[in-house]
Scaffold this motif. Sequence first.
Motif, mmCIF file in Angstrom:
data_model
loop_
_atom_site.group_PDB
_atom_site.id
_atom_site.type_symbol
_atom_site.label_atom_id
_atom_site.label_comp_id
_atom_site.label_asym_id
_atom_site.label_seq_id
_atom_site.Cartn_x
_atom_site.Cartn_y
_atom_site.Cartn_z
ATOM 1 N N LEU A 31 0.712 -1.246 -0.047
ATOM 2 C CA LEU A 31 0.230 -0.054 0.103
ATOM 3 C C LEU A 31 1.029 1.320 -0.078
ATOM 4 O O LEU A 31 1.733 1.338 0.879
ATOM 5 C CB LEU A 31 -0.904 -0.104 1.299
ATOM 6 N N ILE A 32 0.437 2.191 -0.836
ATOM 7 C CA ILE A 32 1.260 3.477 -1.018
ATOM 8 C C ILE A 32 0.485 4.480 -0.654
ATOM 9 O O ILE A 32 -0.368 4.778 -1.417
ATOM 10 C CB ILE A 32 2.003 3.533 -2.432
ATOM 11 N N ILE A 33 0.770 5.361 0.395
ATOM 12 C CA ILE A 33 0.162 6.492 0.668
ATOM 13 C C ILE A 33 1.011 7.800 -0.241
ATOM 14 O O ILE A 33 1.976 7.961 0.079
ATOM 15 C CB ILE A 33 -0.061 6.851 2.178
ATOM 16 N N GLU A 36 7.346 5.463 2.634
ATOM 17 C CA GLU A 36 7.567 3.959 2.411
ATOM 18 C C GLU A 36 6.310 3.267 2.158
ATOM 19 O O GLU A 36 5.302 3.462 3.014
ATOM 20 C CB GLU A 36 8.333 3.334 3.636
ATOM 21 N N PRO A 37 6.373 2.235 1.285
ATOM 22 C CA PRO A 37 5.020 1.542 1.227
ATOM 23 C C PRO A 37 4.844 0.596 2.467
ATOM 24 O O PRO A 37 5.568 0.178 3.266
ATOM 25 C CB PRO A 37 5.441 0.394 0.046
ATOM 26 N N MET A 70 3.387 -2.826 3.587
ATOM 27 C CA MET A 70 3.380 -4.167 3.343
ATOM 28 C C MET A 70 2.127 -4.476 3.781
ATOM 29 O O MET A 70 1.647 -4.386 4.681
ATOM 30 C CB MET A 70 4.925 -4.915 3.872
ATOM 31 N N PRO A 71 1.966 -5.795 2.902
ATOM 32 C CA PRO A 71 0.677 -6.401 3.483
ATOM 33 C C PRO A 71 0.743 -6.963 4.766
ATOM 34 O O PRO A 71 1.567 -7.503 5.454
ATOM 35 C CB PRO A 71 0.454 -7.821 2.488
ATOM 36 N N GLY A 72 -0.438 -6.844 5.620
ATOM 37 C CA GLY A 72 -0.670 -7.009 7.207
ATOM 38 C C GLY A 72 0.114 -6.184 8.027
ATOM 39 O O GLY A 72 0.101 -6.328 9.192
ATOM 40 N N LYS A 73 0.892 -5.140 7.443
ATOM 41 C CA LYS A 73 1.614 -4.347 8.326
ATOM 42 C C LYS A 73 1.013 -2.928 8.495
ATOM 43 O O LYS A 73 -0.185 -2.729 7.872
ATOM 44 C CB LYS A 73 2.941 -3.985 7.953
ATOM 45 N N THR A 74 1.331 -2.417 9.398
ATOM 46 C CA THR A 74 0.835 -0.914 9.713
ATOM 47 C C THR A 74 1.777 0.314 9.599
ATOM 48 O O THR A 74 2.919 0.057 9.461
ATOM 49 C CB THR A 74 0.128 -0.767 11.241
#
Length: 160
Positions: free
Chosen positions: A54-56, A73-74, A76-80
């Motif tokens: 996910l990129i904000i 920084e992106p 990553m899946p499952g991360k916050t």
Amino acid sequence: MKKIFTGLFLTATLAFVSAQTISFDKTTIDYGAVKSGADGHRAFTVKNTGDKPLIISKVQASCGCTVPEWSQEPIMPGKTGQIKVLYDTRITGPFTKIIEVYSNDPVNSRSSVNIKGTVDAAAVSANEVKAPQAVKVSDDSVQKAAPVNSKKMAKKLEAM
């Protein structure tokens, strides 16, 4: 022709199922009642519930009194990750501000979160109150008014 549409539909469905997805721990942060000049920092937790990074790309506040900060920084899946928000608590009165979050989430490319509260002008801490400084005035800097002759003034007013 039906096979082509079916193939495109399945491909699009899989793309959305296996995409990055933004979610927030909360969509509103309530500051409550705070003192003027109090700490205005708060943070939203952002989670990527998808299976791609996910990129904000941008975070934009509704006015200049609110300053957002986020990592480039992106996530990553499952991360916050975090979106930090600073509200200027020197501005007194109630406030409600919208913060728009732009990301590469295909469903929610623009999400909104809010902050609200009230900054109480009367609730200023003792160390924030500054005593007025005495001003020394010399006799030379004071202009004295000339005495007024009330009879002359009355005659001038009658002549008008």
